[in-house]
Write a protein that holds these residues in place. Structure first.
Motif, PDB file in Angstrom:
ATOM      1  N   ALA A  98     -36.692 105.430  21.077  1.00 30.56           N
ATOM      2  CA  ALA A  98     -36.777 105.187  19.642  1.00 30.56           C
ATOM      3  C   ALA A  98     -36.146 103.853  19.264  1.00 30.56           C
ATOM      4  N   ARG A  99     -36.512 103.382  18.095  1.00 32.52           N
ATOM      5  CA  ARG A  99     -35.940 102.163  17.504  1.00 32.52           C
ATOM      6  C   ARG A  99     -36.180 100.921  18.363  1.00 32.52           C
ATOM      7  N   ARG A 100     -37.337 100.879  18.991  1.00 28.65           N
ATOM      8  CA  ARG A 100     -37.729  99.692  19.762  1.00 28.65           C
ATOM      9  C   ARG A 100     -39.038  99.100  19.254  1.00 28.65           C
ATOM     10  N   GLY A 101     -39.505  99.583  18.114  1.00 29.98           N
ATOM     11  CA  GLY A 101     -40.748  99.063  17.544  1.00 29.98           C
ATOM     12  C   GLY A 101     -42.001  99.585  18.221  1.00 29.98           C
ATOM     13  N   ILE A 102     -41.875 100.662  18.999  1.00 35.44           N
ATOM     14  CA  ILE A 102     -43.027 101.158  19.750  1.00 35.44           C
ATOM     15  C   ILE A 102     -44.039 101.826  18.822  1.00 35.44           C
ATOM     16  N   GLY A 103     -43.554 102.631  17.882  1.00 36.69           N
ATOM     17  CA  GLY A 103     -44.463 103.265  16.942  1.00 36.69           C
ATOM     18  C   GLY A 103     -45.247 102.233  16.145  1.00 36.69           C
ATOM     19  N   TRP A 144     -38.125 109.082   8.631  1.00 36.16           N
ATOM     20  CA  TRP A 144     -38.973 108.498   9.662  1.00 36.16           C
ATOM     21  C   TRP A 144     -40.453 108.830   9.453  1.00 36.16           C
ATOM     22  N   ASN A 145     -40.783 109.358   8.289  1.00 40.58           N
ATOM     23  CA  ASN A 145     -42.179 109.587   7.939  1.00 40.58           C
ATOM     24  C   ASN A 145     -42.602 108.577   6.873  1.00 40.58           C
ATOM     25  N   GLY A 186     -42.501 106.837  13.221  1.00 37.70           N
ATOM     26  CA  GLY A 186     -42.484 108.071  12.460  1.00 37.70           C
ATOM     27  C   GLY A 186     -43.403 109.129  13.043  1.00 37.70           C
ATOM     28  N   GLN A 187     -43.148 110.338  12.751  1.00 36.81           N
ATOM     29  CA  GLN A 187     -43.943 111.452  13.248  1.00 36.81           C
ATOM     30  C   GLN A 187     -44.105 112.477  12.141  1.00 36.81           C
ATOM     31  N   GLY A 188     -45.205 113.173  12.126  1.00 32.02           N
ATOM     32  CA  GLY A 188     -45.451 114.197  11.130  1.00 32.02           C
ATOM     33  C   GLY A 188     -46.756 113.989  10.435  1.00 32.02           C
ATOM     34  N   PRO A 199     -45.920 107.057  30.271  1.00 32.75           N
ATOM     35  CA  PRO A 199     -46.025 107.144  28.810  1.00 32.75           C
ATOM     36  C   PRO A 199     -44.705 107.587  28.176  1.00 32.75           C
ATOM     37  N   VAL A 200     -44.278 106.856  27.147  1.00 39.97           N
ATOM     38  CA  VAL A 200     -43.077 107.223  26.394  1.00 39.97           C
ATOM     39  C   VAL A 200     -43.393 107.416  24.910  1.00 39.97           C
ATOM     40  N   ALA A 201     -44.633 107.156  24.527  1.00 38.29           N
ATOM     41  CA  ALA A 201     -45.081 107.343  23.141  1.00 38.29           C
ATOM     42  C   ALA A 201     -46.594 107.432  23.167  1.00 38.29           C
TER      43      ALA A 201
END
Length: 218
Positions: free
Chosen positions: A111-116, A145-146, A216-218, A86-88
């Motif tokens: 980050a910045r790979r479209g995973i979120g 990033w939110n 994004g996170q939060g 797991p990376v996300a």
């Protein structure tokens, strides 16, 4: 990258991902948020039991540099496995009849790979399968990033009248924790229901209507 349900023995790793992802809040003067502890194991386990916890996995975490990010060692040490590393992750709740994004976080090494975005789309697919009208979340309005990130993922700020009682309770809990030191917003993303042959397209439900305005996170 593959998305699958989280496994119980991976929950401590999700905490590691959360801690690593949170560090970026120091860069915008929000050290208190960066120092927040991740969701407790029993909280993560509750989402897992509800079938609302997913991870994005890589075959291994060898692409992470432990020297650039000390937390990367925790992931790379896991090595390749049939289940992947797991990376996300994303955890969700059911709030006001919608699927609510409780947390989505991506390890900074990935980050910045479209995973979120992929995790959010996976949740939207689950919502469509369950005939859930919308996704919702709460987030910091001005953190790049939110809210701006979620806007790019199809979310928009909800009008006050579109915020249901359970979502209002979520915001009240956040306020009690002191998160309102920085502007926060409720956001929603309508879910496109799976079409039934010959049926007219459904109207957008009231809970998903929003005003101008978005792991994004939060």
């Amino acid at each position: 990258m593959r998305i699958r349900a989280a496994l119980r023995n991976e929950l401590p790793r999700l905490q590691d991902i959360e801690r690593a992802a949170g560090r970026c809040f120091r860069d915008v003067g929000m050290a208190e948020i960066a120092e927040d502890e991740p969701p407790a194991l029993d909280v993560l386990a509750r989402h897992l039991r509800a079938g609302l916890a997913w991870v994005a996995v890589a075959p291994s975490a060898d692409g992470l540099s432990a020297t650039a990010d000390p937390s990367a060692a925790d992931l790379s040490a896991a090595g390749p496995s049939a289940a992947g590393v797991p990376v996300a992750y994303l955890i969700a709740d059911r709030v006001d009849g919608n699927l609510h994004v409780e947390q989505v976080s991506v390890h900074p090494g990935y980050a910045r790979r479209g995973i979120g975005r992929s995790l959010l789309d996976h949740l939207a697919d689950r919502a469509a399968a369950d005939a859930v009208p919308a996704l919702t979340l709460t987030t910091f309005r001005d953190v790049p990033w939110n809210a701006p990130y979620y806007a790019r993922c199809g979310f928009a700020v909800l009008d006050e009248e579109a915020v249901g009682p359970e979502l209002r309770a979520v915001r009240a809990d956040e306020s009690a924790l002191g998160l309102d030191r920085w502007p926060r917003v409720c956001m929603g993303r309508p879910v496109r229901r799976r079409a039934t042959p010959g049926a007219p397209p459904p109207a957008t439900p009231a809970a998903a209507r929003h005003g101008e305005g978005p792991v994004g996170q939060g």
